[in-house]
Design a protein around this motif. Sequence first.
Motif, PDB file in Angstrom:
ATOM      1  N   THR A 264       0.837  -1.198   0.000  1.00  0.00           N
ATOM      2  CA  THR A 264       0.000   0.000   0.000  1.00  0.00           C
ATOM      3  C   THR A 264       0.871   1.247   0.000  1.00  0.00           C
ATOM      4  OG1 THR A 264      -1.824  -1.119   1.123  1.00  0.00           O
ATOM      5  CG2 THR A 264      -1.728   1.284   1.308  1.00  0.00           C
ATOM      6  N   TRP A 265       1.899   1.208   0.847  1.00  0.00           N
ATOM      7  CA  TRP A 265       2.832   2.325   0.958  1.00  0.00           C
ATOM      8  C   TRP A 265       4.205   1.911   0.433  1.00  0.00           C
ATOM      9  CZ3 TRP A 265       1.089   7.034   2.360  1.00  0.00           C
ATOM     10  CH2 TRP A 265      -0.106   7.109   3.104  1.00  0.00           C
ATOM     11  N   GLU A 266       4.837   2.777  -0.328  1.00  0.00           N
ATOM     12  CA  GLU A 266       6.251   2.645  -0.674  1.00  0.00           C
ATOM     13  C   GLU A 266       6.983   3.713   0.120  1.00  0.00           C
ATOM     14  OE1 GLU A 266       9.428   2.660  -4.410  1.00  0.00           O
ATOM     15  OE2 GLU A 266       7.406   3.476  -4.694  1.00  0.00           O
ATOM     16  N   GLY A 267       7.468   3.343   1.297  1.00  0.00           N
ATOM     17  CA  GLY A 267       7.959   4.361   2.206  1.00  0.00           C
ATOM     18  C   GLY A 267       6.813   5.240   2.654  1.00  0.00           C
ATOM     19  N   ASN A 271       1.229   4.066  -2.845  1.00  0.00           N
ATOM     20  CA  ASN A 271       1.554   3.299  -4.051  1.00  0.00           C
ATOM     21  C   ASN A 271       0.296   3.092  -4.895  1.00  0.00           C
ATOM     22  OD1 ASN A 271       2.725   1.650  -5.962  1.00  0.00           O
ATOM     23  ND2 ASN A 271       2.740  -0.176  -4.636  1.00  0.00           N
ATOM     24  N   THR A 272       0.207   3.802  -5.987  1.00  0.00           N
ATOM     25  CA  THR A 272      -0.970   3.696  -6.862  1.00  0.00           C
ATOM     26  C   THR A 272      -0.970   2.421  -7.681  1.00  0.00           C
ATOM     27  OG1 THR A 272       0.180   4.995  -8.549  1.00  0.00           O
ATOM     28  CG2 THR A 272      -1.218   6.207  -6.994  1.00  0.00           C
ATOM     29  N   SER A 273       0.145   1.681  -7.645  1.00  0.00           N
ATOM     30  CA  SER A 273       0.233   0.418  -8.390  1.00  0.00           C
ATOM     31  C   SER A 273       0.102  -0.788  -7.466  1.00  0.00           C
ATOM     32  CB  SER A 273       1.570   0.342  -9.145  1.00  0.00           C
ATOM     33  OG  SER A 273       1.700   1.402 -10.057  1.00  0.00           O
ATOM     34  N   LYS A 274      -0.475  -0.576  -6.309  1.00  0.00           N
ATOM     35  CA  LYS A 274      -0.622  -1.672  -5.359  1.00  0.00           C
ATOM     36  C   LYS A 274      -1.507  -2.773  -5.939  1.00  0.00           C
ATOM     37  CE  LYS A 274      -4.548   0.253  -2.730  1.00  0.00           C
ATOM     38  NZ  LYS A 274      -5.083   0.932  -3.862  1.00  0.00           N
ATOM     39  N   PRO A 275      -1.327  -4.011  -5.471  1.00  0.00           N
ATOM     40  CA  PRO A 275      -2.083  -5.139  -6.045  1.00  0.00           C
ATOM     41  C   PRO A 275      -3.510  -5.203  -5.509  1.00  0.00           C
ATOM     42  CG  PRO A 275      -0.679  -5.907  -4.282  1.00  0.00           C
ATOM     43  CD  PRO A 275      -0.342  -4.456  -4.473  1.00  0.00           C
ATOM     44  N   LEU A 276      -4.290  -5.990  -6.159  1.00  0.00           N
ATOM     45  CA  LEU A 276      -5.660  -6.239  -5.728  1.00  0.00           C
ATOM     46  C   LEU A 276      -5.630  -6.872  -4.338  1.00  0.00           C
ATOM     47  CD1 LEU A 276      -8.678  -6.209  -6.626  1.00  0.00           C
ATOM     48  CD2 LEU A 276      -8.330  -8.596  -7.363  1.00  0.00           C
ATOM     49  N   GLY A 277      -6.432  -6.333  -3.444  1.00  0.00           N
ATOM     50  CA  GLY A 277      -6.510  -6.861  -2.090  1.00  0.00           C
ATOM     51  C   GLY A 277      -5.677  -6.094  -1.092  1.00  0.00           C
ATOM     52  N   SER A 278      -4.748  -5.274  -1.561  1.00  0.00           N
ATOM     53  CA  SER A 278      -3.950  -4.450  -0.647  1.00  0.00           C
ATOM     54  C   SER A 278      -4.799  -3.265  -0.193  1.00  0.00           C
ATOM     55  CB  SER A 278      -2.687  -3.957  -1.355  1.00  0.00           C
ATOM     56  OG  SER A 278      -1.800  -3.348  -0.445  1.00  0.00           O
ATOM     57  N   PRO A 279      -4.783  -2.898   1.087  1.00  0.00           N
ATOM     58  CA  PRO A 279      -5.657  -1.840   1.583  1.00  0.00           C
ATOM     59  C   PRO A 279      -5.392  -0.498   0.898  1.00  0.00           C
ATOM     60  CG  PRO A 279      -4.652  -3.055   3.389  1.00  0.00           C
ATOM     61  CD  PRO A 279      -3.956  -3.486   2.151  1.00  0.00           C
ATOM     62  N   GLU A 280      -6.401   0.354   0.909  1.00  0.00           N
ATOM     63  CA  GLU A 280      -6.216   1.722   0.460  1.00  0.00           C
ATOM     64  C   GLU A 280      -5.336   2.463   1.468  1.00  0.00           C
ATOM     65  OE1 GLU A 280      -7.222   2.984  -2.392  1.00  0.00           O
ATOM     66  OE2 GLU A 280      -8.151   1.069  -2.948  1.00  0.00           O
ATOM     67  N   CYS A 281      -4.636   3.481   0.991  1.00  0.00           N
ATOM     68  CA  CYS A 281      -3.763   4.245   1.877  1.00  0.00           C
ATOM     69  C   CYS A 281      -4.554   4.859   3.027  1.00  0.00           C
ATOM     70  CB  CYS A 281      -3.025   5.328   1.095  1.00  0.00           C
ATOM     71  SG  CYS A 281      -1.818   4.659  -0.081  1.00  0.00           S
ATOM     72  N   SER A 282      -5.774   5.269   2.745  1.00  0.00           N
ATOM     73  CA  SER A 282      -6.604   5.883   3.784  1.00  0.00           C
ATOM     74  C   SER A 282      -7.020   4.872   4.847  1.00  0.00           C
ATOM     75  CB  SER A 282      -7.842   6.509   3.151  1.00  0.00           C
ATOM     76  OG  SER A 282      -8.593   5.525   2.440  1.00  0.00           O
ATOM     77  N   ALA A 283      -6.935   3.591   4.514  1.00  0.00           N
ATOM     78  CA  ALA A 283      -7.366   2.547   5.450  1.00  0.00           C
ATOM     79  C   ALA A 283      -6.203   1.910   6.204  1.00  0.00           C
ATOM     80  CB  ALA A 283      -8.130   1.462   4.694  1.00  0.00           C
ATOM     81  N   LEU A 284      -4.972   2.206   5.810  1.00  0.00           N
ATOM     82  CA  LEU A 284      -3.803   1.608   6.459  1.00  0.00           C
ATOM     83  C   LEU A 284      -2.901   2.715   6.973  1.00  0.00           C
ATOM     84  CD1 LEU A 284      -2.181  -0.908   7.203  1.00  0.00           C
ATOM     85  CD2 LEU A 284      -1.148  -0.860   4.927  1.00  0.00           C
ATOM     86  N   PRO A 285      -2.917   3.005   8.274  1.00  0.00           N
ATOM     87  CA  PRO A 285      -2.118   4.100   8.825  1.00  0.00           C
ATOM     88  C   PRO A 285      -0.631   3.926   8.512  1.00  0.00           C
ATOM     89  CG  PRO A 285      -3.689   3.321  10.440  1.00  0.00           C
ATOM     90  CD  PRO A 285      -3.725   2.334   9.306  1.00  0.00           C
ATOM     91  N   LEU A 286      -0.015   5.009   8.122  1.00  0.00           N
ATOM     92  CA  LEU A 286       1.419   5.000   7.792  1.00  0.00           C
ATOM     93  C   LEU A 286       2.252   4.922   9.061  1.00  0.00           C
ATOM     94  CD1 LEU A 286       3.821   5.476   5.788  1.00  0.00           C
ATOM     95  CD2 LEU A 286       3.499   7.924   6.222  1.00  0.00           C
ATOM     96  N   ILE A 287       3.209   3.995   9.087  1.00  0.00           N
ATOM     97  CA  ILE A 287       4.248   3.990  10.127  1.00  0.00           C
ATOM     98  C   ILE A 287       5.449   4.713   9.548  1.00  0.00           C
ATOM     99  CG2 ILE A 287       5.787   2.588  11.535  1.00  0.00           C
ATOM    100  CD1 ILE A 287       3.673   0.444  11.625  1.00  0.00           C
TER     101      ILE A 287
END
Length: 620
Positions: A264-267, A271-287
């Motif tokens: 979901t995140w690249e650093g 990541n707009t090229s994330k695979p199917l099933g990977s959470p949206e950025c808004s749904a996965l808090p950034l560490i």
Amino acid sequence: MNRLTLIFVFVFSLCTFAQNPNIQLQPVLTGLSSPVLVTNARDSSNRIFIVERSGRIKVVQPDATTATDFLNLSTKIVTGTGGSEQGLLGLAFHPKFKTNRKFYVNYTRSGDGATVISEFQSNATNRNVADTTERILLTIPQPYSNHNGGMMEFGPDGLLYIGMGDGGSGNDPQNFAQNIESLLGKFLRIDVDRTEGTLPYGIPPDNPFVGVAGRDEIYAVGLRNPWRWAFDRSNGQLVAADVGQGSREWVHIIERGKNYGWATWEGTRCNTSKPLGSPECSALPLIQPFLEYTHTAGRCSITGGYVYRGARVTFAQGAYIYGDYCTGEIWQFQNGQSTLLQDTTINISSFGEDESGEIYVCDLNGGRVLRLLNTTSPRNLGTVDAAAYNKEAGVAPEAITSTFGTGLANGDFFAMPSAPLPTNLGGTMVTIRDSKGIERVAPLFYAGAQQINFQVPAGSATGYGAVIVKINDTVVSSGAIKIEAFAPGIFAAAANGSGVAAGKVQRIRNGNSTFEEMFERDPADTSKWRAIAIDLDPPTDNVYLLLFATGVRGRSNPLSASVNIGGTTLPVEYAGTQNEFVGLDQINILLPSSLKGKGEVDVSLTIDGVAMNTVRVRIK
């Protein structure tokens, strides 16, 4: 000007770009086949081990310029071609390797390219060669030939941590990193010292997915390819560089149960090229990574390194050393900023660390291993047990120890050898940083320009550490010190570890005890010492040889010791603390009348299987 953008807790900092001319790369070994790791066994041998991607592990003795084969796995592995990242990729020594001889390897096997984690042992009689018997612990299928991870290391908890890439290709097409039923794209943690059910290893009960959905081996999720990472030997933090996709490279502190965001995140980039099933950025808090840089100026792949805790002050304590595989740049990150140390032409496959915490670099395509040096580092000329003066042996906690150098003190300063000893003599102080990174101030006996005598602080952990000398809070000398639980030495009159023994003779006659000298200055040359003959008459006297020593009090109980005096083997009556002098130990030996007339003879002691330095006494 090339620029590298750094993130440190939401603060962006600019780097310093002029390389440091004081940092140099010293070749240690050449002629290697694609070296991918340098490590050590933490067994106080000060050897380094080099992993070649093609399947060999090499061992290098201290100060050697050649290597020998430790283990050859070339027939078991596949290295692939083109963009393949397969091969022999990882090596970790058991925390108790010194006694159990166990170590672990990570390789991609021939046939299907699966990751294999295996246990081997070094040979019982030759620790520089490994036995070939393999115990496979874990096999992980790999769908592609890249992103295999490869690094393994034992944590401060004694458990084996394994960094696994997401399985390869690009952008994790099968979403392995976010799938908690897959071991790919994860940090794993297992217990190699026990089995569990049908598993050849144990599951730590506090692993985050124990008892719930998800693989029990998982420690953390959401990694892309944690190729090289390490534990900070001071605070135990797991510092992991994660190789990015096409935009960013980053470093996280890895903690149990956390999700580090890939794919979901690249650093910090969504990541707009994330695979199917990977959470949206808004749904996965950034560490937030503590360090991140972009793919500018040819930079493309981070090579994780180490938090520096070395003995030679090559870098600032706590600085994180890392590099970029594509540009060959080596950086130091500290206080939220990266500083360029060296801009090399090396394809940096890995950094490495020896027992004293000094850092090495692997040159993949050049087939070399190099050591990072700082020409301005204060140098130490050696630290030894003040009794035995054996440069190869270690020193024990509470032992009387000598360190040598130049400019160590602004004069000659002495302390009375009674407790408590001072920790500052004329502005000179000595600090011992042990193998766990804990620093303790050492009690001092003497401080001079070229030598300091001190007591190793009680509680100092075994292994390689650092001895640091300061004058008025300025470091003037720093070097390695090897601390062992038991490292006995006998004092000689000349204070050089050999020749006439230092001690006393105790005579018990009719229940009365008297003490006699056993060495004196040589009248013919007062710079030398000579032995005074020990009189064993009359035979009704009990005559004891009392040898002064240090490092003896750490022995096991009950006492297991013997002594050979002039070819006669005798028991040892006592070996332990001498209460009148801080750090001094004493060894008591009853001398039989059969030794009469022996003259000057060698005294050879063995305690707990450790042979001590040989000294001499004279028997009348």
